[in-house]
Motif scaffolding. Structure first.
Motif, PDB file in Angstrom:
ATOM      1  N   TYR A  44     -23.647 -59.538  53.080  1.00 25.71           N
ATOM      2  CA  TYR A  44     -24.290 -58.817  54.177  1.00 25.71           C
ATOM      3  C   TYR A  44     -25.781 -58.602  53.921  1.00 25.71           C
ATOM      4  CZ  TYR A  44     -19.723 -57.742  56.219  1.00 25.71           C
ATOM      5  OH  TYR A  44     -18.483 -57.824  56.812  1.00 25.71           O
ATOM      6  N   ASP A  45     -26.214 -58.679  52.669  1.00 25.53           N
ATOM      7  CA  ASP A  45     -27.619 -58.465  52.327  1.00 25.53           C
ATOM      8  C   ASP A  45     -28.444 -59.732  52.351  1.00 25.53           C
ATOM      9  OD1 ASP A  45     -27.100 -55.736  51.935  1.00 25.53           O
ATOM     10  OD2 ASP A  45     -26.540 -56.054  49.833  1.00 25.53           O
ATOM     11  N   LEU A  46     -27.811 -60.874  52.580  1.00 19.76           N
ATOM     12  CA  LEU A  46     -28.552 -62.130  52.621  1.00 19.76           C
ATOM     13  C   LEU A  46     -29.442 -62.172  53.861  1.00 19.76           C
ATOM     14  CD1 LEU A  46     -25.711 -64.612  51.575  1.00 19.76           C
ATOM     15  CD2 LEU A  46     -27.578 -63.734  50.140  1.00 19.76           C
ATOM     16  N   PRO A  47     -30.619 -62.793  53.753  1.00 15.35           N
ATOM     17  CA  PRO A  47     -31.561 -62.794  54.892  1.00 15.35           C
ATOM     18  C   PRO A  47     -30.974 -63.378  56.173  1.00 15.35           C
ATOM     19  CG  PRO A  47     -32.643 -63.537  52.872  1.00 15.35           C
ATOM     20  CD  PRO A  47     -31.201 -63.427  52.550  1.00 15.35           C
ATOM     21  N   PHE A  48     -30.195 -64.452  56.075  1.00 17.02           N
ATOM     22  CA  PHE A  48     -29.677 -65.086  57.288  1.00 17.02           C
ATOM     23  C   PHE A  48     -28.451 -64.369  57.857  1.00 17.02           C
ATOM     24  CE2 PHE A  48     -27.807 -67.208  53.605  1.00 17.02           C
ATOM     25  CZ  PHE A  48     -26.459 -67.128  53.880  1.00 17.02           C
ATOM     26  N   ARG A  93     -24.507 -61.503  65.243  1.00 18.83           N
ATOM     27  CA  ARG A  93     -23.585 -62.637  65.349  1.00 18.83           C
ATOM     28  C   ARG A  93     -23.087 -63.062  63.975  1.00 18.83           C
ATOM     29  NH1 ARG A  93     -24.864 -68.436  68.385  1.00 18.83           N
ATOM     30  NH2 ARG A  93     -22.778 -69.359  68.037  1.00 18.83           N
ATOM     31  N   ALA A  94     -23.990 -63.146  63.004  1.00 16.41           N
ATOM     32  CA  ALA A  94     -23.608 -63.555  61.654  1.00 16.41           C
ATOM     33  C   ALA A  94     -22.696 -62.515  61.015  1.00 16.41           C
ATOM     34  CB  ALA A  94     -24.844 -63.782  60.798  1.00 16.41           C
ATOM     35  N   MET A  95     -23.046 -61.243  61.181  1.00 20.24           N
ATOM     36  CA  MET A  95     -22.207 -60.192  60.611  1.00 20.24           C
ATOM     37  C   MET A  95     -20.831 -60.157  61.273  1.00 20.24           C
ATOM     38  SD  MET A  95     -24.770 -56.969  59.951  1.00 20.24           S
ATOM     39  CE  MET A  95     -26.098 -57.088  58.767  1.00 20.24           C
ATOM     40  N   GLY A  96     -20.803 -60.372  62.569  1.00 21.25           N
ATOM     41  CA  GLY A  96     -19.525 -60.407  63.264  1.00 21.25           C
ATOM     42  C   GLY A  96     -18.639 -61.548  62.799  1.00 21.25           C
ATOM     43  N   ALA A  97     -19.270 -62.692  62.538  1.00 15.26           N
ATOM     44  CA  ALA A  97     -18.512 -63.843  62.041  1.00 15.26           C
ATOM     45  C   ALA A  97     -17.901 -63.546  60.679  1.00 15.26           C
ATOM     46  CB  ALA A  97     -19.414 -65.069  61.966  1.00 15.26           C
ATOM     47  N   LEU A  98     -18.671 -62.870  59.810  1.00 15.66           N
ATOM     48  CA  LEU A  98     -18.151 -62.516  58.489  1.00 15.66           C
ATOM     49  C   LEU A  98     -17.042 -61.473  58.608  1.00 15.66           C
ATOM     50  CD1 LEU A  98     -18.200 -62.793  55.454  1.00 15.66           C
ATOM     51  CD2 LEU A  98     -20.103 -61.156  55.369  1.00 15.66           C
ATOM     52  N   ASP A  99     -17.243 -60.510  59.495  1.00 11.57           N
ATOM     53  CA  ASP A  99     -16.209 -59.484  59.704  1.00 11.57           C
ATOM     54  C   ASP A  99     -14.888 -60.116  60.148  1.00 11.57           C
ATOM     55  OD1 ASP A  99     -17.965 -57.488  59.022  1.00 11.57           O
ATOM     56  OD2 ASP A  99     -18.490 -56.971  61.099  1.00 11.57           O
ATOM     57  N   SER A 100     -14.968 -61.061  61.054  1.00 12.01           N
ATOM     58  CA  SER A 100     -13.750 -61.648  61.613  1.00 12.01           C
ATOM     59  C   SER A 100     -13.030 -62.574  60.635  1.00 12.01           C
ATOM     60  CB  SER A 100     -14.083 -62.417  62.892  1.00 12.01           C
ATOM     61  OG  SER A 100     -14.971 -63.493  62.628  1.00 12.01           O
ATOM     62  N   THR A 101     -13.738 -63.047  59.613  1.00 10.50           N
ATOM     63  CA  THR A 101     -13.127 -63.964  58.633  1.00 10.50           C
ATOM     64  C   THR A 101     -13.055 -63.339  57.239  1.00 10.50           C
ATOM     65  OG1 THR A 101     -15.312 -64.968  58.193  1.00 10.50           O
ATOM     66  CG2 THR A 101     -13.921 -66.002  59.892  1.00 10.50           C
ATOM     67  N   ILE A 147      -7.756 -58.927  43.878  1.00  6.09           N
ATOM     68  CA  ILE A 147      -7.921 -58.888  45.333  1.00  6.09           C
ATOM     69  C   ILE A 147      -8.919 -57.806  45.707  1.00  6.09           C
ATOM     70  CG2 ILE A 147      -6.757 -58.276  47.487  1.00  6.09           C
ATOM     71  CD1 ILE A 147      -4.261 -59.685  46.430  1.00  6.09           C
ATOM     72  N   MET A 148      -8.805 -56.643  45.079  1.00  8.93           N
ATOM     73  CA  MET A 148      -9.750 -55.560  45.341  1.00  8.93           C
ATOM     74  C   MET A 148     -11.162 -55.956  44.918  1.00  8.93           C
ATOM     75  SD  MET A 148      -7.836 -53.154  46.625  1.00  8.93           S
ATOM     76  CE  MET A 148      -8.832 -51.679  46.450  1.00  8.93           C
ATOM     77  N   ALA A 149     -11.270 -56.709  43.832  1.00  4.40           N
ATOM     78  CA  ALA A 149     -12.586 -57.094  43.318  1.00  4.40           C
ATOM     79  C   ALA A 149     -13.310 -58.057  44.239  1.00  4.40           C
ATOM     80  CB  ALA A 149     -12.440 -57.714  41.929  1.00  4.40           C
ATOM     81  N   THR A 150     -12.600 -58.741  45.122  1.00  7.15           N
ATOM     82  CA  THR A 150     -13.282 -59.652  46.041  1.00  7.15           C
ATOM     83  C   THR A 150     -14.144 -58.896  47.052  1.00  7.15           C
ATOM     84  OG1 THR A 150     -11.440 -59.684  47.644  1.00  7.15           O
ATOM     85  CG2 THR A 150     -11.390 -61.327  45.864  1.00  7.15           C
ATOM     86  N   ILE A 151     -13.794 -57.645  47.338  1.00  2.00           N
ATOM     87  CA  ILE A 151     -14.490 -56.904  48.389  1.00  2.00           C
ATOM     88  C   ILE A 151     -15.967 -56.678  48.056  1.00  2.00           C
ATOM     89  CG2 ILE A 151     -14.547 -54.709  49.655  1.00  2.00           C
ATOM     90  CD1 ILE A 151     -11.484 -54.651  49.423  1.00  2.00           C
ATOM     91  N   PRO A 152     -16.307 -56.093  46.882  1.00  7.20           N
ATOM     92  CA  PRO A 152     -17.739 -55.915  46.605  1.00  7.20           C
ATOM     93  C   PRO A 152     -18.493 -57.230  46.476  1.00  7.20           C
ATOM     94  CG  PRO A 152     -16.432 -55.370  44.669  1.00  7.20           C
ATOM     95  CD  PRO A 152     -15.471 -55.512  45.811  1.00  7.20           C
TER      96      PRO A 152
END
Length: 437
Positions: free
Chosen positions: A367-371, A376-384, A356-361
């Motif tokens: 977050y480093d992907l161009p899109f 908005r994209a970062m917020g969507a990832l944060d929320s999910t 479970i811890m290994a999923t984080i990195p």
């Protein structure tokens, strides 16, 4: 007493034997009486088929699989209500107790050696990785202020034989590192279950003897002990107190496994056992409501509530036990996963928190992907984020099963298998391979 370690973003199982063993009761049809012609000698009836050896109870296997999934979900999301919805630890100890009672038809020393042998090699593989990671990050147990000089080194023995609490640093590495600085707590925190399991295995010959002599006092005594050591009436300091409390909290569930195997529960009218179990569970909820811990309704923090709720819950599960030889109906599609999880229960339990811890990195790479550079994209990832962790942890568990799961086969003196999900090999299998519990 808290055993429910979470990741900050949101504790053998009984090792299972191989499948393919014939199931009990399927002895074949009775031979028909041959038709007799006039003045014809009556033919000798064909000999009845020899009874087949007992196989695994798929209902119990399904319960173990559900318990493992619930443990993973709880440690990921940290939802306190899951401890009420399905008390996994109580269920797992009860199932292990039932298998232990069945095994004790053989001489006790050999059974204990077999159980300990099945437990330790998977632990050693896990301990080797975790200790290497701790030492690589600069941890020195002899200088750890939480463990002391000599005792820190002596405590490392618990990574080899889990008779006590293994030492580990509460914080290691950097908060900005690949893993959170509490990863050691998350990884080693699950080892309390192996300690409790080992204690129960060692005590089982005596407990089973006592149960056969005085079933009800033996069954209920751990609840009484929990009322003493789990409520502050008597306080045992340190990890010794935690170990005694764990033994008391889940002792009645372990002995319920004896009762299930010995047929005691089936001799009690169902309405009586269900009614009594419901009263015990109601008491557990009442006690919990007046003794809520830091995480609210998390029963891991409330020993007496955990003991009584788990006890009643397990009574109901075992009272309705249908003793399936095969998973029925729609459950049949889960057969291979149930088989796999039972064959790799120790591996899944030991490694799931670290994975479970290994999923984080891994998720953080997104977050480093161009899109992903827009807010908005970062917020969507944060929320999910935790949803992605949940989706990713299962493939990681699968990879770990492939990488080290075969150690469970070596521990059980079986031929190593990478993915033991019950699929039949195209190669002819050697005869005489039925497992012994």
């Amino acid at each position: 007493m808290t055993h429910g370690y979470t990741t900050g973003t949101g504790t053998s199982p009984e090792p299972a034997g191989p499948y393919g063993t014939p199931y009990a009761g399927n002895t074949g049809a009775a031979p028909e009486t041959p038709y007799t012609l006039p003045q014809q000698r009556v033919a000798e009836p064909a000999p009845a088929a020899a009874p087949k050896k007992p196989g695994r109870d798929r209902y119990l296997d399904l319960l173990r699989s559900i318990a493992l999934v619930r443990v993973v979900v709880y440690h990921l999301f940290g939802w306190a209500w899951l401890t009420v919805l399905f008390p996994s630890m109580g269920v797992m100890f009860a199932l292990a107790g039932s298998l232990m009672a069945r095994s004790l038809k053989r001489p006790a020393p050999g059974v204990i050696r077999s159980r300990v042998r099945r437990l330790l090699p998977p632990l050693w593989a896990f301990s080797a990785v975790v200790l290497a990671m701790m030492f690589a990050n600069g941890w020195n147990p002899s200088e750890d202020p939480d463990h002391g000089d000599t005792w820190g080194l002596i405590g490392l023995f618990n990574y080899i034989v889990p008779i006590g609490a293994p030492p580990y640093p509460w914080h290691i590495g950097s908060k900005s590192g690949l893993l959170e600085d509490t990863w050691a707590v998350q990884a080693a925190g699950v080892l309390w279950y192996l300690r409790a399991y080992l204690w129960f295995v060692l005590a089982s010959p005596l407990l089973l003897w006592l149960f056969r002599k005085a079933p009800w006092p033996t069954l209920l005594a751990p609840l009484g002990l929990t009322a003493v050591v789990g409520t502050g009436v008597v306080t045992i300091p340190g990890e010794t107190g935690n170990a005694v409390t764990d033994f008391a909290v889940y002792g009645s569930c372990w002995v319920l496994g004896f009762a299930h195997h010995e047929g005691l529960l089936k001799r009690i009218p169902r309405y009586v056992s269900i009614s009594c179990a419901s009263l015990v569970m109601a008491f557990g909820l009442w006690w919990a409501s007046n003794h809520l811990g830091p995480d609210g309704w998390d029963l891991n923090d409330i020993p007496l509530a955990q003991a009584t709720w788990s006890f009643g819950f397990v009574v109901i599960l075992l009272q309705y036990s249908p003793s399936w030889q095969e998973l029925p109906g729609r459950l049949a599609k889960w057969d291979k996963l149930v088989t796999l999880s039972n064959n790799r229960a120790v591996t899944i339990y030991l490694w799931h928190n670290l994975l479970i811890m290994a999923t984080i990195p891994i998720i953080d790479l997104a977050y480093d992907l161009p899109f992903m550079q827009s807010e908005r994209a970062m917020g969507a990832l944060d929320s999910t984020y935790t949803i992605w962790m949940f989706a990713l942890v299962w493939p990681l568990i699968g990879l770990m099963v492939l990488a080290v799961g075969w150690v469970e086969d070596l521990a059980a003196k079986r031929r190593p298998r990478l993915w033991p999900n019950g699929s039949r090999s195209k190669r002819p299998q050697p005869s005489g391979g039925a497992h012994r519990d």
